[in-house]
Scaffold this motif. Structure first.
Motif, PDB file in Angstrom:
ATOM      1  N   GLU A  93       0.840  -1.208   0.000  1.00 58.57           N
ATOM      2  CA  GLU A  93       0.000   0.000   0.000  1.00 58.57           C
ATOM      3  C   GLU A  93       0.869   1.251   0.000  1.00 58.57           C
ATOM      4  OE1 GLU A  93      -2.915   0.024   3.106  1.00 58.57           O
ATOM      5  OE2 GLU A  93      -3.446  -2.077   2.787  1.00 58.57           O
ATOM      6  N   MET A  94       1.954   1.212   0.756  1.00 55.04           N
ATOM      7  CA  MET A  94       2.854   2.362   0.807  1.00 55.04           C
ATOM      8  C   MET A  94       3.478   2.632  -0.556  1.00 55.04           C
ATOM      9  SD  MET A  94       4.724   1.739   4.499  1.00 55.04           S
ATOM     10  CE  MET A  94       5.688   3.267   4.443  1.00 55.04           C
ATOM     11  N   LEU A  95       3.842   1.562  -1.267  1.00 54.62           N
ATOM     12  CA  LEU A  95       4.428   1.731  -2.596  1.00 54.62           C
ATOM     13  C   LEU A  95       3.429   2.391  -3.537  1.00 54.62           C
ATOM     14  CD1 LEU A  95       6.759   1.197  -4.586  1.00 54.62           C
ATOM     15  CD2 LEU A  95       5.703  -1.028  -5.069  1.00 54.62           C
ATOM     16  N   GLU A  96       2.179   1.978  -3.469  1.00 53.10           N
ATOM     17  CA  GLU A  96       1.144   2.551  -4.334  1.00 53.10           C
ATOM     18  C   GLU A  96       0.978   4.048  -4.083  1.00 53.10           C
ATOM     19  OE1 GLU A  96      -3.605   1.854  -5.396  1.00 53.10           O
ATOM     20  OE2 GLU A  96      -2.538   0.447  -4.109  1.00 53.10           O
ATOM     21  N   LEU A  97       1.011   4.444  -2.807  1.00 47.37           N
ATOM     22  CA  LEU A  97       0.904   5.868  -2.473  1.00 47.37           C
ATOM     23  C   LEU A  97       2.170   6.633  -2.851  1.00 47.37           C
ATOM     24  CD1 LEU A  97      -0.792   6.186   1.049  1.00 47.37           C
ATOM     25  CD2 LEU A  97      -1.429   7.428  -1.018  1.00 47.37           C
ATOM     26  N   ALA A  98       3.298   5.975  -2.715  1.00 42.97           N
ATOM     27  CA  ALA A  98       4.580   6.658  -2.923  1.00 42.97           C
ATOM     28  C   ALA A  98       4.895   6.910  -4.391  1.00 42.97           C
ATOM     29  CB  ALA A  98       5.711   5.845  -2.281  1.00 42.97           C
ATOM     30  N   MET A  99       4.389   6.070  -5.284  1.00 42.25           N
ATOM     31  CA  MET A  99       4.763   6.179  -6.695  1.00 42.25           C
ATOM     32  C   MET A  99       4.509   7.572  -7.289  1.00 42.25           C
ATOM     33  SD  MET A  99       6.287   3.526  -7.969  1.00 42.25           S
ATOM     34  CE  MET A  99       5.978   3.694  -9.723  1.00 42.25           C
ATOM     35  N   PRO A 100       3.290   8.140  -7.194  1.00 44.02           N
ATOM     36  CA  PRO A 100       3.095   9.480  -7.778  1.00 44.02           C
ATOM     37  C   PRO A 100       3.911  10.558  -7.070  1.00 44.02           C
ATOM     38  CG  PRO A 100       1.119   8.745  -6.610  1.00 44.02           C
ATOM     39  CD  PRO A 100       2.021   7.563  -6.708  1.00 44.02           C
ATOM     40  N   LEU A 101       4.105  10.407  -5.754  1.00 41.90           N
ATOM     41  CA  LEU A 101       4.931  11.372  -5.036  1.00 41.90           C
ATOM     42  C   LEU A 101       6.385  11.272  -5.475  1.00 41.90           C
ATOM     43  CD1 LEU A 101       3.456  11.034  -1.421  1.00 41.90           C
ATOM     44  CD2 LEU A 101       3.261  13.021  -2.931  1.00 41.90           C
ATOM     45  N   HIS A 102       6.826  10.062  -5.765  1.00 39.94           N
ATOM     46  CA  HIS A 102       8.210   9.859  -6.203  1.00 39.94           C
ATOM     47  C   HIS A 102       8.452  10.571  -7.539  1.00 39.94           C
ATOM     48  CE1 HIS A 102      11.699   7.565  -7.804  1.00 39.94           C
ATOM     49  NE2 HIS A 102      12.084   7.603  -6.540  1.00 39.94           N
ATOM     50  N   LYS A 103       7.482  10.471  -8.450  1.00 38.49           N
ATOM     51  CA  LYS A 103       7.622  11.166  -9.734  1.00 38.49           C
ATOM     52  C   LYS A 103       7.644  12.684  -9.545  1.00 38.49           C
ATOM     53  CE  LYS A 103       5.400   7.494 -12.431  1.00 38.49           C
ATOM     54  NZ  LYS A 103       4.225   7.112 -13.251  1.00 38.49           N
TER      55      LYS A 103
ATOM     56  N   ALA B 251      12.821   0.131 -11.891  1.00 38.84           N
ATOM     57  CA  ALA B 251      12.226  -1.131 -12.342  1.00 38.84           C
ATOM     58  C   ALA B 251      13.251  -2.254 -12.445  1.00 38.84           C
ATOM     59  CB  ALA B 251      11.541  -0.928 -13.682  1.00 38.84           C
ATOM     60  N   THR B 252      14.541  -1.923 -12.513  1.00 43.11           N
ATOM     61  CA  THR B 252      15.563  -2.958 -12.657  1.00 43.11           C
ATOM     62  C   THR B 252      15.868  -3.657 -11.325  1.00 43.11           C
ATOM     63  OG1 THR B 252      17.304  -1.315 -12.304  1.00 43.11           O
ATOM     64  CG2 THR B 252      16.641  -1.753 -14.581  1.00 43.11           C
ATOM     65  N   LEU B 253      15.368  -3.099 -10.218  1.00 38.78           N
ATOM     66  CA  LEU B 253      15.634  -3.685  -8.906  1.00 38.78           C
ATOM     67  C   LEU B 253      14.652  -4.808  -8.610  1.00 38.78           C
ATOM     68  CD1 LEU B 253      16.182  -0.412  -6.796  1.00 38.78           C
ATOM     69  CD2 LEU B 253      17.941  -1.894  -7.802  1.00 38.78           C
ATOM     70  N   GLY B 254      15.028  -5.673  -7.680  1.00 35.10           N
ATOM     71  CA  GLY B 254      14.105  -6.689  -7.209  1.00 35.10           C
ATOM     72  C   GLY B 254      12.936  -6.044  -6.485  1.00 35.10           C
ATOM     73  N   GLN B 255      11.877  -6.824  -6.239  1.00 29.89           N
ATOM     74  CA  GLN B 255      10.646  -6.259  -5.688  1.00 29.89           C
ATOM     75  C   GLN B 255      10.879  -5.539  -4.358  1.00 29.89           C
ATOM     76  OE1 GLN B 255       7.381  -9.012  -5.268  1.00 29.89           O
ATOM     77  NE2 GLN B 255       6.210  -7.634  -3.965  1.00 29.89           N
ATOM     78  N   LYS B 256      11.519  -6.218  -3.395  1.00 21.10           N
ATOM     79  CA  LYS B 256      11.713  -5.593  -2.091  1.00 21.10           C
ATOM     80  C   LYS B 256      12.673  -4.428  -2.188  1.00 21.10           C
ATOM     81  CE  LYS B 256      11.241  -7.562   1.842  1.00 21.10           C
ATOM     82  NZ  LYS B 256      11.287  -8.408   3.051  1.00 21.10           N
ATOM     83  N   GLU B 257      13.728  -4.570  -2.966  1.00 22.38           N
ATOM     84  CA  GLU B 257      14.684  -3.463  -3.129  1.00 22.38           C
ATOM     85  C   GLU B 257      14.003  -2.253  -3.762  1.00 22.38           C
ATOM     86  OE1 GLU B 257      19.058  -5.095  -3.985  1.00 22.38           O
ATOM     87  OE2 GLU B 257      17.543  -5.982  -5.311  1.00 22.38           O
ATOM     88  N   ARG B 258      13.122  -2.522  -4.736  1.00 21.30           N
ATOM     89  CA  ARG B 258      12.419  -1.422  -5.405  1.00 21.30           C
ATOM     90  C   ARG B 258      11.472  -0.720  -4.426  1.00 21.30           C
ATOM     91  NH1 ARG B 258       7.515  -1.154  -8.484  1.00 21.30           N
ATOM     92  NH2 ARG B 258       7.563   0.578  -9.985  1.00 21.30           N
ATOM     93  N   GLU B 259      10.732  -1.507  -3.651  1.00 25.00           N
ATOM     94  CA  GLU B 259       9.865  -0.916  -2.634  1.00 25.00           C
ATOM     95  C   GLU B 259      10.677  -0.057  -1.680  1.00 25.00           C
ATOM     96  OE1 GLU B 259       7.785  -3.937  -0.537  1.00 25.00           O
ATOM     97  OE2 GLU B 259       6.494  -4.494  -2.211  1.00 25.00           O
TER      98      GLU B 259
ATOM     99  N   ARG C 175       0.852  12.853   1.763  1.00 15.94           N
ATOM    100  CA  ARG C 175       2.025  12.855   2.651  1.00 15.94           C
ATOM    101  C   ARG C 175       1.643  12.371   4.045  1.00 15.94           C
ATOM    102  NH1 ARG C 175       3.666  19.001   1.617  1.00 15.94           N
ATOM    103  NH2 ARG C 175       1.373  19.046   1.662  1.00 15.94           N
ATOM    104  N   TYR C 176       0.460  12.783   4.499  1.00 18.42           N
ATOM    105  CA  TYR C 176       0.005  12.292   5.803  1.00 18.42           C
ATOM    106  C   TYR C 176      -0.362  10.817   5.716  1.00 18.42           C
ATOM    107  CZ  TYR C 176      -2.586  11.363  10.017  1.00 18.42           C
ATOM    108  OH  TYR C 176      -3.007  10.792  11.197  1.00 18.42           O
ATOM    109  N   ARG C 177      -1.058  10.427   4.667  1.00 21.54           N
ATOM    110  CA  ARG C 177      -1.477   9.041   4.538  1.00 21.54           C
ATOM    111  C   ARG C 177      -0.277   8.099   4.476  1.00 21.54           C
ATOM    112  NH1 ARG C 177      -6.866   8.551   3.256  1.00 21.54           N
ATOM    113  NH2 ARG C 177      -6.574   6.496   2.327  1.00 21.54           N
ATOM    114  N   LEU C 178       0.741   8.494   3.724  1.00 19.98           N
ATOM    115  CA  LEU C 178       1.940   7.662   3.649  1.00 19.98           C
ATOM    116  C   LEU C 178       2.670   7.656   4.992  1.00 19.98           C
ATOM    117  CD1 LEU C 178       3.741   5.898   1.878  1.00 19.98           C
ATOM    118  CD2 LEU C 178       5.000   7.957   1.219  1.00 19.98           C
ATOM    119  N   SER C 179       2.711   8.802   5.650  1.00 15.95           N
ATOM    120  CA  SER C 179       3.352   8.872   6.968  1.00 15.95           C
ATOM    121  C   SER C 179       2.618   7.990   7.962  1.00 15.95           C
ATOM    122  CB  SER C 179       3.378  10.318   7.466  1.00 15.95           C
ATOM    123  OG  SER C 179       4.151  11.135   6.626  1.00 15.95           O
ATOM    124  N   TYR C 180       1.270   8.002   7.878  1.00 18.74           N
ATOM    125  CA  TYR C 180       0.523   7.144   8.802  1.00 18.74           C
ATOM    126  C   TYR C 180       0.794   5.671   8.511  1.00 18.74           C
ATOM    127  CZ  TYR C 180      -2.579   4.428  11.415  1.00 18.74           C
ATOM    128  OH  TYR C 180      -3.011   3.446  12.275  1.00 18.74           O
TER     129      TYR C 180
END
Length: 604
Positions: A292-302, A312-320, A490-495
Motif C-alpha cells: 500500500e505504501m508503494l502505491e501511495l509513494a509512486m506518484p509522489l516519487h515522480k 524497475a531494474t531492482l528486485g521487488q523488495k529493493e524497489r519498494e 504525505r500524511y497518509r503515507l506517513s501514517y
C-alpha cells in the motif's frame, strides 16, 4: 474524605441490594463488595500505585486505623513482597469460591476476568519472572512516580500534598536499602536505564520539589533535613548498581523465553490468540502495508524526483525500499525545530479537536483537563518520544498529561535531526491523535465516567492493554478514512509508515523475547524493512528489552477493534452510527475487545 464516603456508599448500596435481590442479583452484589475490598486492599499494599489510582486514604479492616497512603512508600522488604503474594493468592481463592464467574452477568463477568487475569499476572511475576529481584528500573520508576504524582493531582491543598511528598522523600533511603536487599542480579540494559532514570529522580528532588516547598517555610525545614540523605541514597544506589550489581554473574537476561512469554502474553492480551498466530498474521499484514505504501509513494516519487526512473531494474523488495525511502526522506524534511516540538503538538491539537467535532468522530467530554508537558525524566527510558498519563480513575477531574519527551541539549545535532525527521510535522499529527485526541485521552475520559465507581476502578486499574492501544490506532485509521489533513498523501503515507511500525512491533517483540533475535538483526529489520530512522530504532530496541508483551498490543488491539466494528455494523445495518458505536465501546472501559462484543451485542 470524599473518596471514603463514596466507597462507603457503594458498600451500603450493595448490602441493601443483597437483602432484596434474587439469587442472581445477590451474586452480583457480593461480587461488587468483594471487588471493592480487593482493589482497596491491594492498592494499600502499594501506596505509589494507590496515588496513581486516586485512592488516598485506606481504613485498615483489622485495626480500623486510617492510613494516609500518599505519605508512604511501598514496603519492598522480603516480608513485604511475601505478604503481597499471599494477599493475591488469598483473593484468587475467594473470588473463585465465593463469586464463581458462572454466577455473574456479562458486565460483572468481564470485571471478574479482569481481576483474575491481574492476579494471574501478579503471581507470574512473584513466582517466575521476578523483576523485583532482577530489574532495578522497577524501583527507580516507582520512586519517581510516587514523588511526582502528588505534585500534579489536586486531591488536597498544596501544603498537604507537598507534606506527603516530603514524607516520601524521607522514606527514600529505607526504600532503596530494601531494593538492594532484594536485587540479586540484572541484565546490563536494566542497569543502564535505571541509572539514567535515577538521575531524573535526583533532579526531581533537587529542582522541582525544592522549588515547590520553598513557598512553604514550615515544610522547607522538613525538606532541608530529608533531601540530603535521600539524594545521597539515590546517588549511592546508582553507584551500587554500577559497581556491585553490574558485576554479579547471572544466567538471566532481558529475554523472557517462550514459556514465560506465552503465559504473560495470554494474561496481557486476554484472548485465545497465541504469539505464534500473532507473528504469522503480523508478517502477512507487514507485507500488505508495504505494498500500500508503494502505491501511495509512486506518484509522489515522480513529483519529488522527476529525473529518477521507477527503479524497475531492482528486485521487488529493493524497489519498494528505494521508492518508499526516497519519498519518506522528502516528507521528513518538513519537521519542527528541536525546541519547538511541544508547541507544534499544542498547535496540532487545536485543529484535531475541531476535526473530531466537525466529523462527529466521537463525543468529547466537557472536562478540559489535558496538559501538554515534558515527559518526567524518570520515565524517559521507556517513553523516549512521548506518552499519555491519565487522570486517576477515582479523581477524574485531576490533570491528564500528554507527555512530549524533549531533546536533551546534550544530544548531538545528528541524533537530534534523526529524531526530528522521524517525528516530522506529519508524524507528529499522528502522535497527537494517538496519545491525546481522540486517542488515549478521550478513551480515558470516557472510562473515568463509568458507574458504579468500583467498576470504574477495576477497569481503570486492570484495563486491557490491547483495547487501549488498539483504540488509539483504530481511531487514527478512522480519522484518516474521514479525510483528516485534507487526505494529503504525505500524511497518509506517513501514517502507513506508523502502522507498519505498529505491525513490526509484534514481530520485533516476539522474535526478540522468544526467538533469539540479535540487536543487529533488530536494527536491520526496523531501519531497512520498516523505514525507521536510527534514533527511532535505537529507542525501540531498548523498549523491546524493557517491556515484554507490550509492543504487540497495538497490532492485536487494532485488529480486534475492526472485527468488533464490522460485527456491530452488520448487526445495526442502516441504523449504524459512527459516534454511537465509538461512544458505546468507550463507555464500557478497557475490556478485552472480544468480551466487549458480548456486552454490546448480547446473544440473548
Amino acid at each position: 474524605m470524599q473518596i471514603r464516603f463514596l466507597a462507603a456508599f457503594i458498600l451500603g448500596a450493595s448490602t441493601l441490594a443483597t437483602q432484596n435481590a434474587d439469587p442472581g442479583q445477590k451474586s452480583n452484589a457480593e461480587f461488587a463488595k468483594l471487588s471493592e475490598q480487593f482493589v482497596h486492599e491491594t492498592l494499600a499494599l502499594s501506596p505509589a500505585s494507590a496515588s496513581q489510582a486516586g485512592y488516598h486514604k485506606h481504613v485498615d479492616p483489622k485495626t480500623g486505623k486510617t492510613i494516609a497512603l500518599d505519605s508512604q512508600l511501598d514496603d519492598v522488604s522480603p516480608d513485604g513482597i511475601a505478604n503481597q503474594r499471599s494477599v493475591y493468592a488469598k483473593w484468587r481463592e475467594r473470588f473463585h469460591n465465593e463469586t464463581p464467574v458462572a454466577s455473574l452477568g456479562a458486565e460483572d463477568a468481564a470485571d471478574w476476568h479482569l481481576i483474575d487475569d491481574q492476579i494471574g499476572q501478579s503471581l507470574l511475576e512473584f513466582d517466575h519472572i521476578q523483576n523485583y529481584r532482577h530489574n532495578p528500573t522497577e524501583y527507580v520508576e516507582l520512586i519517581g512516580a510516587s514523588l511526582f504524582q502528588p505534585l500534579t493531582d489536586d486531591y488536597a491543598t498544596e501544603d498537604i500534598r507537598l507534606s506527603d511528598v516530603v514524607s516520601r522523600v524521607q522514606a527514600t533511603p529505607r526504600f532503596l536499602d530494601q531494593a538492594k536487599s532484594e536485587l540479586l542480579d540484572a541484565d546490563p540494559i536494566f542497569i543502564k536505564v535505571a541509572i539514567e532514570e535515577n538521575e531524573g529522580n535526583v533532579d526531581l528532588i533537587q529542582e522541582t520539589i525544592a522549588a515547590a516547598v520553598s513557598k512553604h517555610p514550615e515544610l522547607k525545614q522538613r525538606f532541608d533535613q530529608a533531601a540530603p540523605p535521600a539524594i545521597k541514597a539515590l546517588k549511592d544506589f546508582s553507584q551500587w548498581m554500577q559497581n556491585d550489581l553490574a558485576k554479579r554473574k547471572t544466567d538471566r537476561t532481558w529475554r523472557l523465553g517462550k514459556e514465560w512469554y506465552a503465559e504473560k502474553f495470554r494474561l496481557v492480551m486476554e484472548t485465545d490468540i497465541t504469539p505464534e498466530q500473532v507473528f504469522n498474521e503480523a508478517q502477512s499484514a507487514f507485507d500488505k502495508t508495504r505494498a500500500e505504501m508503494l502505491e501511495l509513494a509512486m506518484p509522489l516519487h515522480k513529483q519529488y524526483y522527476p529525473d529518477h526512473d521507477d527503479h524497475a531494474t531492482l528486485g521487488q523488495k529493493e524497489r519498494e525500499n528505494k521508492i518508499i525511502s526516497e519519498v519518506l526522506q522528502k516528507i521528513a524534511d518538513d519537521h519542527p525545530k528541536r525546541d519547538d516540538l511541544m508547541q507544534t503538538a499544542k498547535d496540532d491539537l487545536v485543529g484535531i479537536r475541531q476535526f473530531i467535532i466537525d466529523k462527529k468522530i466521537v463525543s468529547l467530554k466537557s472536562r478540559d483537563n489535558l496538559k501538554v508537558i515534558a515527559t518526567p525524566e524518570f520515565e524517559r527510558g521507556i517513553y523516549s518520544v512521548g506518552g499519555f498519563h491519565s487522570a486517576p480513575p477515582l479523581d477524574p477531574n485531576a490533570e491528564a498529561e500528554f507527555w512530549i519527551t524533549p531533546i536533551d541539549p546534550k544530544t548531538p545535532e545528528a541524533s537530534a535531526e534523526s529524531r526530528l525527521r522521524e517525528y516530522n510535522n506529519w508524524v507528529l499529527k499522528w502522535l497527537c491523535i494517538h496519545e491525546a485526541l481522540p486517542g488515549h485521552y478521550v478513551q480515558a475520559e470516557h472510562a473515568n465516567e463509568i458507574q458504579p465507581e468500583t467498576r470504574r476502578l477495576v477497569r481503570g486499574l486492570y484495563g486491557n492493554g490491547a483495547y487501549v492501544e488498539g483504540w488509539a490506532e483504530y481511531i487514527a485509521q478512522v480519522m484518516m478514512q474521514q479525510g483528516f489533513a485534507n487526505s494529503d498523501p504525505r500524511y497518509r503515507l506517513s501514517y502507513l509508515k506508523v502502522w507498519l511500525r505498529a505491525i513490526g512491533n509484534s514481530i520485533l517483540d516476539i522474535r526478540m523475547q522468544t526467538m533469539g533475535m540479535t540487536d543487529d538483526q533488530a536494527m536491520h529489520f526496523m531501519m531497512d524493512e520498516a523505514f525507521q530512522t536510527r534514533a527511532e530504532a535505537d529507542g525501540k530496541l531498548q523498549r523491546a528489552k524493557l517491556s515484554s508483551t507490550q509492543l504487540p498490543t497495538y497490532f492485536v488491539g487494532t485488529t480486534e477493534w475492526w472485527r468488533l466494528r464490522k460485527a456491530y455494523e452488520a448487526a445495526k445495518g442502516k441504523d449504524f452510527n459512527l459516534t454511537d458505536f465509538n461512544d458505546r465501546a468507550l463507555d464500557e472501559g478497557a475490556l478485552p475487545v472480544p468480551w466487549l462484543k458480548d456486552v454490546l451485542l448480547p446473544t440473548r
